[in-house]
Write a protein that holds these residues in place. Structure first.
Motif, mmCIF file in Angstrom:
data_model
loop_
_atom_site.group_PDB
_atom_site.id
_atom_site.type_symbol
_atom_site.label_atom_id
_atom_site.label_comp_id
_atom_site.label_asym_id
_atom_site.label_seq_id
_atom_site.Cartn_x
_atom_site.Cartn_y
_atom_site.Cartn_z
ATOM 1 N N SER A 65 0.845 -1.197 0.000
ATOM 2 C CA SER A 65 0.000 0.000 0.000
ATOM 3 C C SER A 65 0.873 1.237 0.000
ATOM 4 O O SER A 65 1.925 1.286 0.626
ATOM 5 N N ASN A 66 0.435 2.288 -0.707
ATOM 6 C CA ASN A 66 1.124 3.577 -0.699
ATOM 7 C C ASN A 66 0.459 4.569 0.234
ATOM 8 O O ASN A 66 0.830 5.728 0.285
ATOM 9 N N LYS A 67 -0.562 4.122 0.937
ATOM 10 C CA LYS A 67 -1.287 5.016 1.837
ATOM 11 C C LYS A 67 -0.779 4.828 3.256
ATOM 12 O O LYS A 67 -0.299 3.780 3.631
ATOM 13 N N THR A 68 -0.920 5.829 4.074
ATOM 14 C CA THR A 68 -0.514 5.713 5.474
ATOM 15 C C THR A 68 -1.542 4.897 6.222
ATOM 16 O O THR A 68 -2.679 4.740 5.803
ATOM 17 N N ILE B 110 -17.180 -4.913 -12.173
ATOM 18 C CA ILE B 110 -16.325 -3.925 -12.823
ATOM 19 C C ILE B 110 -15.138 -3.580 -11.933
ATOM 20 O O ILE B 110 -15.127 -3.886 -10.741
ATOM 21 N N ARG B 111 -14.084 -2.976 -12.514
ATOM 22 C CA ARG B 111 -12.900 -2.543 -11.760
ATOM 23 C C ARG B 111 -12.917 -1.037 -11.565
ATOM 24 O O ARG B 111 -13.579 -0.308 -12.296
ATOM 25 N N LYS B 112 -12.118 -0.568 -10.579
ATOM 26 C CA LYS B 112 -11.892 0.866 -10.385
ATOM 27 C C LYS B 112 -10.470 1.218 -10.795
ATOM 28 O O LYS B 112 -9.583 0.373 -10.779
ATOM 29 N N THR B 113 -10.255 2.474 -11.113
ATOM 30 C CA THR B 113 -8.911 2.905 -11.506
ATOM 31 C C THR B 113 -8.006 3.102 -10.303
ATOM 32 O O THR B 113 -6.801 2.923 -10.390
ATOM 33 N N ASP B 114 -8.565 3.476 -9.152
ATOM 34 C CA ASP B 114 -7.728 3.864 -8.008
ATOM 35 C C ASP B 114 -7.744 2.864 -6.868
ATOM 36 O O ASP B 114 -7.190 3.118 -5.811
ATOM 37 N N GLU B 115 -8.394 1.723 -7.056
ATOM 38 C CA GLU B 115 -8.492 0.770 -5.951
ATOM 39 C C GLU B 115 -8.550 -0.640 -6.515
ATOM 40 O O GLU B 115 -9.260 -0.897 -7.497
ATOM 41 N N ALA B 116 -7.774 -1.543 -5.901
ATOM 42 C CA ALA B 116 -7.755 -2.923 -6.370
ATOM 43 C C ALA B 116 -9.077 -3.611 -6.055
ATOM 44 O O ALA B 116 -9.789 -3.229 -5.132
ATOM 45 N N GLY C 274 -8.569 -9.644 -7.331
ATOM 46 C CA GLY C 274 -8.990 -10.381 -8.512
ATOM 47 C C GLY C 274 -9.497 -9.499 -9.635
ATOM 48 O O GLY C 274 -9.476 -8.263 -9.560
ATOM 49 N N THR C 275 -9.978 -10.147 -10.683
ATOM 50 C CA THR C 275 -10.506 -9.457 -11.860
ATOM 51 C C THR C 275 -11.958 -9.871 -12.069
ATOM 52 O O THR C 275 -12.378 -10.952 -11.614
ATOM 53 N N PRO C 276 -12.757 -9.053 -12.792
ATOM 54 C CA PRO C 276 -14.143 -9.446 -13.087
ATOM 55 C C PRO C 276 -14.219 -10.761 -13.856
ATOM 56 O O PRO C 276 -15.130 -11.554 -13.648
ATOM 57 N N GLU C 277 -13.230 -10.990 -14.762
ATOM 58 C CA GLU C 277 -13.241 -12.231 -15.535
ATOM 59 C C GLU C 277 -13.074 -13.456 -14.630
ATOM 60 O O GLU C 277 -13.745 -14.472 -14.818
ATOM 61 N N PRO D 6 15.505 -27.362 3.356
ATOM 62 C CA PRO D 6 14.913 -26.917 2.087
ATOM 63 C C PRO D 6 14.464 -25.457 2.190
ATOM 64 O O PRO D 6 14.227 -24.942 3.286
ATOM 65 N N PHE D 7 14.325 -24.802 1.048
ATOM 66 C CA PHE D 7 13.705 -23.477 0.992
ATOM 67 C C PHE D 7 12.206 -23.655 0.786
ATOM 68 O O PHE D 7 11.784 -24.376 -0.133
ATOM 69 N N PHE D 8 11.414 -23.033 1.636
ATOM 70 C CA PHE D 8 9.960 -23.098 1.509
ATOM 71 C C PHE D 8 9.390 -21.715 1.213
ATOM 72 O O PHE D 8 9.898 -20.702 1.704
ATOM 73 N N ILE D 9 8.290 -21.689 0.444
ATOM 74 C CA ILE D 9 7.518 -20.462 0.253
ATOM 75 C C ILE D 9 6.692 -20.247 1.516
ATOM 76 O O ILE D 9 5.893 -21.098 1.901
ATOM 77 N N LYS D 10 6.898 -19.103 2.178
ATOM 78 C CA LYS D 10 6.144 -18.838 3.404
ATOM 79 C C LYS D 10 4.972 -17.899 3.168
ATOM 80 O O LYS D 10 3.884 -18.093 3.700
ATOM 81 N N THR D 11 5.174 -16.847 2.376
ATOM 82 C CA THR D 11 4.145 -15.832 2.168
ATOM 83 C C THR D 11 4.033 -15.511 0.693
ATOM 84 O O THR D 11 5.041 -15.438 -0.007
ATOM 85 N N ILE D 12 2.814 -15.348 0.220
ATOM 86 C CA ILE D 12 2.560 -14.837 -1.131
ATOM 87 C C ILE D 12 1.716 -13.581 -0.979
ATOM 88 O O ILE D 12 0.623 -13.624 -0.410
ATOM 89 N N VAL D 13 2.235 -12.452 -1.446
ATOM 90 C CA VAL D 13 1.614 -11.155 -1.175
ATOM 91 C C VAL D 13 0.531 -10.861 -2.217
ATOM 92 O O VAL D 13 0.792 -10.945 -3.419
ATOM 93 N N PRO D 14 -0.689 -10.523 -1.778
ATOM 94 C CA PRO D 14 -1.762 -10.195 -2.722
ATOM 95 C C PRO D 14 -1.352 -9.080 -3.689
ATOM 96 O O PRO D 14 -0.645 -8.138 -3.324
ATOM 97 N N GLY D 15 -1.801 -9.228 -4.949
ATOM 98 C CA GLY D 15 -1.575 -8.186 -5.951
ATOM 99 C C GLY D 15 -0.234 -8.245 -6.639
ATOM 100 O O GLY D 15 0.084 -7.380 -7.454
ATOM 101 N N THR D 16 0.582 -9.269 -6.362
ATOM 102 C CA THR D 16 1.930 -9.362 -6.944
ATOM 103 C C THR D 16 1.965 -10.460 -8.015
ATOM 104 O O THR D 16 1.021 -11.249 -8.137
ATOM 105 N N PRO D 17 3.060 -10.551 -8.811
ATOM 106 C CA PRO D 17 3.126 -11.582 -9.852
ATOM 107 C C PRO D 17 2.924 -13.005 -9.328
ATOM 108 O O PRO D 17 2.241 -13.802 -9.966
ATOM 109 N N ALA D 18 3.526 -13.340 -8.176
ATOM 110 C CA ALA D 18 3.369 -14.693 -7.621
ATOM 111 C C ALA D 18 1.913 -14.967 -7.263
ATOM 112 O O ALA D 18 1.413 -16.083 -7.435
ATOM 113 N N PHE D 19 1.211 -13.948 -6.775
ATOM 114 C CA PHE D 19 -0.197 -14.090 -6.405
ATOM 115 C C PHE D 19 -1.065 -14.255 -7.650
ATOM 116 O O PHE D 19 -1.935 -15.116 -7.718
#
Length: 668
Positions: A298-301, A333-339, A375-378, A605-618
């Motif tokens: 997030s870019n908001k405080t 539908i989607r918004k321009t300023d909010e996921a 997510g997306t409407p599709e 082993p290396f394990f995936i612990k967290t997948i951050v919403p809104g990122t390529p992995a997500f």
């Protein structure tokens, strides 16, 4: 003890019968290899047990025998003649010591309830044992004694935790977790921890919240898979998957990647994997869970976020379709300023409009337990269209929001005017993964050891092995073949050396480790027809005798091995797959990892612990929490430390290939 068949089995497993004669192969279900119950016919002429066919069709779209395309809706109940033939099979009463009667299978339940002296004796003894101590045994566990230091308090009730992006251990609840490095945070050339251009520093927002889950049946599965525990590099207990049509999916507030901190007031953030499974499987009508949920960058405080959250209300709505093709009459539908996804309109006369509980401007958080916060409407339309009847919405409502900033090109409709025969939503076909086996040296078997055994038995040619199996390389997790139950009607039960959970390696010299489920079933059946059978199997033994016995608490749970036991498999049984992630120049990959070589612990082993919403992995949806990273761009990760692997990941600017092993989490 089951009151229908009079034998001990898990609630969701087949009934068990002692048949007087060998049952004809035509009356056997070729999925569970047991005589048919509630038989269902397919259009291609095969017959299966209703429950196993229904479970199979949730994962596959073909007939198990001839692999012709098939949907469950095309199947129908078998003819009365077939059902009568099955009902008239002769069985022994299971209480042989007190009752030597035989009867038709359909008469057994009435016999047990009304006439059997053995069942009557069993019930009276059970009642006598139960009554003096029943009160004391029904209370759920409230305390867990551990020698670990008390964890820092985590605020509940939806308070926000905002961590600067330079802080790696955002999900470690304020504790310094050794070796936790987070490639979700990618530095720019100027050294700033940014993921996009702008004047704000990027923060990763996480939130703790308390969730109350209600169950009509106190013993019903919650319907989620978990990974982690203090006896693994992951540390925390993490949700790997939420199963469709489950209690958790219907509630809609828990998503993959959430960290479970408390169960009914008991802190499970520092317990072993088995202990966590035991707590989450404890029956009860109401379950209180405290979870930590990633909300994305997030870019908001924090102050702005908390202000915008005022007057918001989370609403649960269930719409029931008469059939899969019925539209709901919703435009998303989607918004321009909010996921996220928002409801633009409800079509007059549509299912949603008639229901009256959804409103314009509602933000869709999840549908049928699928997290759509980023997510997306599709994607939403596709979930709706593939749902048979119940569509469970969780939406966020904030009075007074205007829709002036909506993006029309990101909209999707679920209505009768849609031009597509599938409801107007494009269907995205996923890339097929290369199915390669990545062989390597691996010594991580913490708490478990492998024991390979050879079992040679003499038998009658018509005598059944008496086992059911799971796994197969066509399974979505590409598992080896393993034993799910040993029935008390076959030669292996009498022999006693093959146990539930054993991985089957070969039968009479035929390798089973690379076969799919149906190839393995065929190999087992054809070799079981001989006078002698030689089975090679791998038994995974726990070294910790203090762990809770989960078998006792599994009534009502479909059995499968715990996630932690898969970690003890030798690497030649691992099935590795490549996952290719792509990103923009200013994006992060969006996942955190734990593990790697440490002097005090050796190779882990290396394990995936967290997948951050809104990122390529997500967005890619293939990587899961608990996946083991075997290699990066073909370079093996075994033997590397965290400080060696992280720079390698950060050097990949726009594309990276992760070779991973994915084990299914433990079902709770």
């Amino acid at each position: 003890l089951c009151c229908e068949c009079g034998q001990f089995h898990l609630l969701l497993d087949n009934h068990l019968y002692n048949f007087q004669d060998e049952v004809d192969d035509e009356l056997i279900c070729h999925i569970c290899l047991q005589p048919l119950l509630q038989p269902m016919d397919t259009p291609c002429g095969h017959t299966y047990y209703f429950k196993w066919l229904e479970n199979f069709m949730q994962e596959y779209n073909f007939c198990p025998v001839d692999r012709k395309k098939l949907s469950f809706q095309q199947c129908h109940k078998s003819s009365l003649l077939v059902r009568n033939l099955l009902d008239k099979l002769i069985v022994f009463c299971p209480f042989k010591a007190e009752c030597q009667q035989t009867m038709q299978r359909c008469e057994l339940e009435a016999h047990l309830q009304n006439r059997c002296p053995g069942f009557k004796k069993y019930k009276s003894e059970l009642q006598r044992k139960k009554n003096p101590i029943s009160k004391g045994k029904e209370d759920p566990p409230t305390k867990l004694e551990t020698n670990t230091p008390k964890d820092p308090e985590v605020p509940s009730g939806g308070s926000s935790l905002v961590a600067e992006s330079s802080a790696a251990a955002v999900v470690s609840l304020g504790t310094a977790e050794p070796g936790l490095v987070n490639p979700a945070f990618e530095e720019t050339e100027e050294g700033e921890s940014l993921i996009q251009k702008g004047n704000y520093r990027t923060s990763l927002v996480a939130e703790t919240t308390t969730i109350e889950i209600h169950r009509e049946d106190p013993e019903e599965e919650l319907g989620m898979r978990i990974v982690g525990g203090k006896d693994t590099p992951l540390g925390n207990i993490v949700v790997q998957e939420v199963l469709r049509d489950s209690v958790i999916a219907a509630d809609g507030r828990i998503a993959p990647g959430d960290h479970i901190l408390e169960v009914n007031g008991v802190n499970i953030s520092s317990v072993t994997h088995c202990q966590a499974v035991s707590f989450l499987r404890h029956p009860g009508p109401v379950l209180h869970l405290m979870v930590l949920q990633e909300k994305g960058f997030s870019n908001k405080t924090a102050q702005q976020d908390s202000t915008s959250a005022t007057n918001r209300e989370v609403i649960h709505v269930t719409l029931i379709k008469r059939d899969r093709s019925e539209p709901l009459g919703i435009k998303l539908i989607r918004k321009t300023d909010e996921a996220g996804i928002f409801i633009l309109d409800l079509l007059e006369g549509g299912l949603a409009a008639k229901n009256g509980k959804l409103s314009r401007n509602d933000r869709v958080l999840s549908i049928n337990g699928q997290d759509l916060r980023q997510g997306t409407p599709e994607a939403a339309a596709q979930i709706i269209q593939t749902t048979e009847s119940r569509v469970n919405f969780v939406v966020l409502r904030q009075p007074g929001v205007q829709l002036s900033d909506l993006v029309e090109d990101g909209s999707a409709s679920n209505n009768s005017s849609s031009s597509s025969s599938n409801g107007g939503s494009p269907v995205h076909h996923r890339r097929r993964l290369d199915q390669n086996h990545y062989r390597r040296k691996s010594t991580y078997q913490k708490g478990y050891i492998n024991h390979e055994k050879t079992v040679a038995i003499k038998k009658e040619p018509k005598e059944s092995l008496g086992i059911t199996i799971g796994g197969g390389r066509d399974n979505k997790n590409k598992l080896p073949i393993y034993v799910t139950s040993v029935q008390p009607i076959g030669c292996l039960f009498r022999d006693g050396r093959i146990k539930r959970g054993d991985v089957l390696l070969s039968i009479n010299g035929i390798d089973l480790t690379h076969l799919n489920y149906y190839e393995a079933v065929s190999a087992l059946k054809s070799n079981a027809a001989s006078h002698s059978v030689v089975l090679k199997a791998l038994e995974i033994l726990s070294l910790n005798s203090t762990e809770p016995s989960l078998d006792i608490k599994e009534q009502g749970f479909s059995w499968s091995p715990l996630w932690i036991t898969w970690l003890g498999l030798p690497s030649y049984l691992h099935f590795c797959q490549d996952i290719v992630l792509s990103k923009g120049n200013l994006e992060s990959w969006g996942f955190s990892i734990v593990g790697g070589f440490e002097e005090s612990k050796g190779n882990q082993p290396f394990f995936i612990k967290t997948i951050v919403p809104g990122t390529p992995a997500f967005r890619d949806r293939k990587l899961k929490c608990g996946d083991e990273i075997v290699a990066v761009n073909g370079v093996p990760a075994i033997g590397m430390s965290n400080s060696e692997l992280i720079p390698m990941l950060k050097e990949q600017k726009n594309k990276v290939t992760l070779t991973v092993v994915s084990w299914p989490g433990s079902l709770v």
